[in-house]
Scaffold this motif. Structure first.
Motif, PDB file in Angstrom:
ATOM      1  N   GLU A 260      24.690  56.750 -17.907  1.00  0.00           N
ATOM      2  CA  GLU A 260      24.963  56.137 -17.605  1.00  0.00           C
ATOM      3  C   GLU A 260      25.533  57.120 -15.676  1.00  0.00           C
ATOM      4  O   GLU A 260      25.953  56.289 -15.074  1.00  0.00           O
ATOM      5  CB  GLU A 260      26.527  56.298 -18.031  1.00  0.00           C
ATOM      6  CG  GLU A 260      26.616  56.347 -19.627  1.00  0.00           C
ATOM      7  CD  GLU A 260      26.506  54.719 -19.739  1.00  0.00           C
ATOM      8  OE1 GLU A 260      26.783  54.174 -18.633  1.00  0.00           O
ATOM      9  OE2 GLU A 260      26.024  54.545 -20.428  1.00  0.00           O
ATOM     10  N   ASN A 261      24.558  57.689 -15.315  1.00  0.00           N
ATOM     11  CA  ASN A 261      24.801  58.538 -14.073  1.00  0.00           C
ATOM     12  C   ASN A 261      23.751  58.095 -13.369  1.00  0.00           C
ATOM     13  O   ASN A 261      23.774  57.922 -11.832  1.00  0.00           O
ATOM     14  CB  ASN A 261      25.673  59.650 -13.930  1.00  0.00           C
ATOM     15  CG  ASN A 261      26.816  59.985 -14.243  1.00  0.00           C
ATOM     16  OD1 ASN A 261      27.675  59.820 -13.728  1.00  0.00           O
ATOM     17  ND2 ASN A 261      26.938  60.295 -15.232  1.00  0.00           N
ATOM     18  N   ASP A 262      22.559  58.146 -13.766  1.00  0.00           N
ATOM     19  CA  ASP A 262      21.328  57.952 -13.438  1.00  0.00           C
ATOM     20  C   ASP A 262      21.666  56.464 -12.589  1.00  0.00           C
ATOM     21  O   ASP A 262      21.917  55.054 -13.238  1.00  0.00           O
ATOM     22  CB  ASP A 262      20.205  57.466 -14.347  1.00  0.00           C
ATOM     23  CG  ASP A 262      19.677  58.923 -15.175  1.00  0.00           C
ATOM     24  OD1 ASP A 262      20.183  59.866 -14.071  1.00  0.00           O
ATOM     25  OD2 ASP A 262      18.855  59.650 -16.000  1.00  0.00           O
ATOM     26  N   GLY A 263      20.842  55.926 -11.917  1.00  0.00           N
ATOM     27  CA  GLY A 263      20.805  54.847 -11.524  1.00  0.00           C
ATOM     28  C   GLY A 263      20.106  54.189  -9.978  1.00  0.00           C
ATOM     29  O   GLY A 263      19.078  55.161 -10.183  1.00  0.00           O
ATOM     30  N   LEU A 264      20.237  53.269  -8.856  1.00  0.00           N
ATOM     31  CA  LEU A 264      19.327  53.833  -8.164  1.00  0.00           C
ATOM     32  C   LEU A 264      20.415  53.100  -6.590  1.00  0.00           C
ATOM     33  O   LEU A 264      21.270  52.991  -6.690  1.00  0.00           O
ATOM     34  CB  LEU A 264      18.998  51.716  -7.798  1.00  0.00           C
ATOM     35  CG  LEU A 264      17.396  51.494  -9.361  1.00  0.00           C
ATOM     36  CD1 LEU A 264      16.247  51.706  -8.948  1.00  0.00           C
ATOM     37  CD2 LEU A 264      18.575  51.200 -10.528  1.00  0.00           C
ATOM     38  N   SER A 265      19.209  53.212  -5.466  1.00  0.00           N
ATOM     39  CA  SER A 265      19.424  53.756  -4.102  1.00  0.00           C
ATOM     40  C   SER A 265      18.613  53.001  -3.283  1.00  0.00           C
ATOM     41  O   SER A 265      17.735  52.096  -3.579  1.00  0.00           O
ATOM     42  CB  SER A 265      19.556  55.427  -3.389  1.00  0.00           C
ATOM     43  OG  SER A 265      18.337  55.936  -3.793  1.00  0.00           O
ATOM     44  N   ILE A 266      19.262  52.123  -2.470  1.00  0.00           N
ATOM     45  CA  ILE A 266      18.358  51.197  -1.367  1.00  0.00           C
ATOM     46  C   ILE A 266      18.266  51.565  -0.089  1.00  0.00           C
ATOM     47  O   ILE A 266      19.794  52.163   0.591  1.00  0.00           O
ATOM     48  CB  ILE A 266      18.744  50.307  -1.644  1.00  0.00           C
ATOM     49  CG1 ILE A 266      19.248  49.053  -3.321  1.00  0.00           C
ATOM     50  CG2 ILE A 266      18.292  48.926  -0.399  1.00  0.00           C
ATOM     51  CD1 ILE A 266      18.346  48.712  -3.466  1.00  0.00           C
ATOM     52  N   LEU A 284      19.139  55.296   4.910  1.00  0.00           N
ATOM     53  CA  LEU A 284      19.816  54.955   3.683  1.00  0.00           C
ATOM     54  C   LEU A 284      21.549  53.445   3.228  1.00  0.00           C
ATOM     55  O   LEU A 284      21.685  53.809   4.929  1.00  0.00           O
ATOM     56  CB  LEU A 284      20.538  56.180   2.910  1.00  0.00           C
ATOM     57  CG  LEU A 284      21.924  55.602   1.807  1.00  0.00           C
ATOM     58  CD1 LEU A 284      21.005  55.459   0.206  1.00  0.00           C
ATOM     59  CD2 LEU A 284      22.839  56.870   1.050  1.00  0.00           C
ATOM     60  N   ALA A 285      20.729  52.454   2.653  1.00  0.00           N
ATOM     61  CA  ALA A 285      21.701  51.312   2.802  1.00  0.00           C
ATOM     62  C   ALA A 285      23.013  51.692   2.190  1.00  0.00           C
ATOM     63  O   ALA A 285      24.194  51.431   2.493  1.00  0.00           O
ATOM     64  CB  ALA A 285      21.152  49.684   2.888  1.00  0.00           C
ATOM     65  N   ILE A 286      22.368  51.305   0.409  1.00  0.00           N
ATOM     66  CA  ILE A 286      23.321  51.290  -0.582  1.00  0.00           C
ATOM     67  C   ILE A 286      22.982  52.445  -1.692  1.00  0.00           C
ATOM     68  O   ILE A 286      21.660  52.924  -2.233  1.00  0.00           O
ATOM     69  CB  ILE A 286      23.060  50.485  -1.270  1.00  0.00           C
ATOM     70  CG1 ILE A 286      23.118  49.165  -0.578  1.00  0.00           C
ATOM     71  CG2 ILE A 286      23.914  50.227  -2.442  1.00  0.00           C
ATOM     72  CD1 ILE A 286      23.033  48.095  -1.424  1.00  0.00           C
ATOM     73  N   PRO A 287      24.199  54.005  -1.576  1.00  0.00           N
ATOM     74  CA  PRO A 287      23.764  55.104  -2.221  1.00  0.00           C
ATOM     75  C   PRO A 287      23.593  54.721  -3.465  1.00  0.00           C
ATOM     76  O   PRO A 287      22.837  55.641  -4.352  1.00  0.00           O
ATOM     77  CB  PRO A 287      25.009  56.170  -2.040  1.00  0.00           C
ATOM     78  CG  PRO A 287      26.481  55.055  -1.302  1.00  0.00           C
ATOM     79  CD  PRO A 287      24.751  53.826  -1.005  1.00  0.00           C
ATOM     80  N   PHE A 288      24.394  54.049  -4.331  1.00  0.00           N
ATOM     81  CA  PHE A 288      24.147  54.261  -5.345  1.00  0.00           C
ATOM     82  C   PHE A 288      24.279  52.500  -5.964  1.00  0.00           C
ATOM     83  O   PHE A 288      25.325  51.747  -5.746  1.00  0.00           O
ATOM     84  CB  PHE A 288      25.129  54.679  -6.084  1.00  0.00           C
ATOM     85  CG  PHE A 288      25.634  54.885  -7.873  1.00  0.00           C
ATOM     86  CD1 PHE A 288      23.895  55.453  -8.835  1.00  0.00           C
ATOM     87  CD2 PHE A 288      26.212  53.736  -8.111  1.00  0.00           C
ATOM     88  CE1 PHE A 288      23.617  55.088  -9.916  1.00  0.00           C
ATOM     89  CE2 PHE A 288      26.143  54.295 -10.230  1.00  0.00           C
ATOM     90  CZ  PHE A 288      25.230  54.238 -10.915  1.00  0.00           C
TER      91      PHE A 288
END
Lengths: 363, 399
Positions: A260-266, A284-288
């Motif tokens: 539930e807490n893993d994900g992607l950054s852009i 970093l553009a989008i942290p999560f």
């Protein structure tokens, strides 16, 4: 091997790869080091002209990188039919067929497209997304790799088959910040991230890990010895953990995957080429963004949005990072509608290097 | 690997979504491989479960390999061996690729046949480092695969704390910009360091990547401990008639070429392009835009840079200049000599899992230069230091 041997046959080792020369098209072998110039005949089709006047034509097609032997055999058959059996792969996992007969370009393109392999990826296009293994093979991945690549490129396939961007645009994906393949200098990097500290397996830790090695593996010194339920183990100072996973690499009892807490950054604006400006890191553009298989709509929308805003605003020849540096980061966040947060301000080593250290303010 | 069909077949609702759309589908590839190996079906089953649960089902690697080698095989086990027995072991083999990733159809078929006999039938063409990747086999199949590979003229790549398979751009095989023979250098280095490749003896991994020009098509500046980037020392080769043809064909030489020059070393008076080559930094922009008119100079070689890496452990690094120019003919010998000094220093002072770039950060570039016997030159820095905390050496003080 047929003949009875008193001693086992000598084991062959340390022979290295086959010499490339035996895999070169005769036109390439003959004109090696003598290429004069090249031109692009169509997206995905290059013509290189030698000092001798001879020409070699390249037809470049996409591949998912993860290839079955059946597809490799298909490529081999196409190479036999159109390219005298000569082909290569690119540093971004495209396949290239090397032709000496321009009449064969169109039929090859048609056959590649019919088999589901778009032709393109040259010049001001989005080339293939270099990526890691993800859930196909990796133990430390925070997300899948091949799945997101497939979804993003489904949405951007026209940008592969056409050359209509201001400059080339290189996207890369790594499924955790170990970054096999080093995505950190890409126009757009999609990076899997963990966001919770390792879940320490106290029962097995002492048995499967060397505790001093584990403690010294932490770049922020967040791990210290602890006795838990009478067992020799470690504890993690949570506020010092930046979820890098290096402890898990040296100790299997420190897994940090968390559905539930893993994900992607852009990340955006990196490049490796020296053209015009020096190579630079992606920022970093989008942290999560959430992990949302099977089609990851949030990630696809975010990448497509950034590509579109870049395409509409950058000047000819400007890479993503060059465009952002010209117009400024406030403009980037304004145009893309991406929220600027506390996570965008660096707080690791050398953090001050990315602070605004002038009164050149843009509004 | 004739075994019973696994439990994954026909139950991949989420993965099936990834067969839709115009981009080639890796799910389709796995399904194709499943026609000749039971591994494919179980891999789909395991992966479907990862998609449902949003987590990996691969366990921390185990140490497996072939006799006498310490690298080249990545051990991998699933956490659901009973449910998906055909991917209980799913080891990866890394195989040295031919320089420039050139193949004949026959060479590819040979690789496919070996992998059909001994593994999943799934590959990566290629892995991030450049190796051919055979994705997924069992421990017992490693030696037989290795035997057939070596008999066919192929060998394993690196993994763990050893040298990794060097890689290079297409170079002089098909590019007019290559300032040295990247493929020959890459092949020579790979062959010369087979022992370092196969038997881990370093503090951590060591990567070499060879790009023929500053366009850096193999991203050497971002991901190799030793980056070899082609360049030239003399003037850009210029064909004035071809420049005029570009202008006549509609290229705005002033706007599209001169105005993008980072040092503004070019002048266009509407008829003739004049380049002040002494102010050129060899960025490649003008050459990229006018490949028929401009080319790298004739005095060719490469810049050697040191220390790039991804974030683990102390943050990402780009390579930085170590030797501004090595003539093309001297590259192999220079690199060999340099590597022996670098590896001596790194082997002695590097900590476990410390890349050479991080060692330089920790001990200081001047100390590193002293250790490998290189004199400092201004091309190594973007600017001299801006802090006054100088570690003056006692030997320079008056006694």
């Amino acid at each position: 091997m047929g003949t009875p041997a008193a001693t086992p046959p000598k084991r062959i080792t340390d022979i290295g790869p086959p010499h490339f020369e035996k895999f070169l098209h005769p036109v390439i072998k003959k004109n090696y080091g003598q290429w004069k110039f090249h031109e692009t005949l169509a997206p995905g089709v290059l013509c290189h002209v030698s000092e001798t006047g001879e020409r070699i034509y390249t037809v470049r097609a996409a591949s998912p990188r993860l290839l079955s032997i059946q597809t490799i055999r298909l490529f081999a058959d196409l190479a036999d039919k159109y390219a005298r059996g000569f082909l290569r792969f690119t540093s971004r996992n495209n396949v290239e067929f090397l032709l000496d007969d321009p009449a064969k370009i169109e039929p090859l393109k048609q056959e590649l497209r019919a088999a589901g392999f778009p032709v393109g990826g040259t010049n001001n296009a989005i080339s293939n997304i270099v990526h890691t293994q993800g859930w196909i093979h990796c133990h430390s991945s925070a997300t899948d790799a091949s799945g997101i690549v497939k979804c993003v490129m489904d949405a951007l396939c026209d940008q592969f088959t056409e050359e209509k961007l201001p400059a080339k645009l290189r996207i890369a994906l790594a499924c955790c910040l170990n970054m096999c393949g080093a995505v950190h200098c890409s126009d757009i990097a999609i990076l899997g991230i963990h966001r919770r500290p390792p879940k320490i397996q106290h029962d097995s830790l002492k048995r499967v890990c060397e505790i001093p090695t584990l403690i010294s593996s932490c770049p922020t010194g967040a791990i210290r010895t602890a006795t838990v339920d009478g067992k020799q183990s470690v504890e993690v100072i949570e506020e010092q953990c930046m979820f890098c996973g290096n402890c898990y690499t040296v100790c299997p009892a420190m897994p940090l995957s968390d559905p539930e807490n893993d994900g992607l950054s852009i990340w955006v604006g990196g490049k490796v080429s020296n053209a015009r400006s020096a190579p630079k890191f992606s920022k970093l553009a989008i942290p999560f963004l959430p992990n949302n298989p099977p089609r990851w709509p949030e990630v696809v929308d975010a990448v497509v949005n950034i590509v579109n805003v870049y395409a509409q605003n950058a000047k000819k020849f400007e890479r993503m990072g060059e465009w952002i540096e010209r117009v400024g980061w406030p403009k980037f966040f304004e145009l893309t509608g991406i929220e600027f947060t506390r996570y965008h301000i660096d707080d690791f080593k050398n953090a001050g290097l990315t602070f605004a250290r002038s009164a050149h303010i843009r509004f | 690997m004739a075994e019973e069909k696994g439990n994954g077949q026909g139950k991949t609702k989420m993965l099936d979504e990834l067969e839709k759309g115009p981009w080639p589908s890796f799910v389709r590839e796995i399904k194709k491989a499943a026609t000749t190996s039971p591994v494919g079906a179980d891999l789909l089953g395991l992966l479907e479960q990862s998609y449902e649960e949003k987590r990996t089902h691969w366990k921390h690697g185990g140490i497996v390999g072939v006799l006498g080698y310490g690298g080249g095989v990545i051990g991998r086990y699933s956490d659901m061996p009973e449910k998906f027995p055909n991917v209980a072991h799913f080891h990866t083999m890394r195989i040295n690729h031919p320089s420039g990733w050139f193949y004949t159809s026959d060479a590819l078929r040979t690789l496919c046949d070996i992998w059909e006999r001994h593994g999943s039938g799934l590959t990566n063409m290629h892995g991030s480092t450049g190796d051919i990747i055979f994705l997924g086999t069992k421990t017992a199949e490693l030696e037989p695969t290795f035997k057939e590979l070596t008999e066919a003229g192929f060998d394993l790549g690196g993994s763990g704390s050893d040298m990794r398979t060097p890689s290079c751009c297409v170079g002089q095989a098909r590019c007019e910009w290559a300032c040295y023979d990247t493929m020959a250098l890459c092949n020579d280095l790979t062959q010369n360091y087979q022992d370092e490749l196969h038997r881990p003896g370093f503090p951590y991994k060591f990567k070499i990547k060879c790009s023929g020009c500053p366009n850096d098509c193999v991203a050497s500046v971002a991901r190799s401990d030793l980056s070899v980037i082609g360049t030239w020392k003399d003037d850009i080769q210029q064909d004035d008639a071809a420049v005029a043809e570009y202008a006549a064909a509609g290229l705005n030489v002033q706007k599209d070429v001169c105005d993008h020059c980072p040092t503004r070393c070019m002048d266009w008076d509407g008829k003739k392009l004049t380049i002040n080559n002494r102010e050129c930094v060899r960025c490649m922009h003008c050459i990229n835009v006018m490949p028929k008119a401009l080319r790298p100079g004739k005095e060719k070689g490469a810049t050697l840079l040191i220390g790039a890496k991804a974030p683990i452990l102390q943050g990402a690094l780009l390579s930085s200049v170590l030797i501004p120019f090595v003539p093309a003919a001297e590259l192999f010998d220079t690199i060999k000599e340099l590597l022996s000094r670098i590896w001596d220093f790194w082997g002695e002072y590097g900590k476990n899992r410390e890349r050479v770039g991080e060692l330089i950060q920790r001990m200081g570039m001047p100390a590193f230069l002293d250790a490998i016997g290189l004199d400092p030159v201004p091309q190594m820095v973007s600017a001299p230091r801006d802090n006054p905390y100088i570690f003056f050496q006692a030997k320079e003080a008056k006694q």
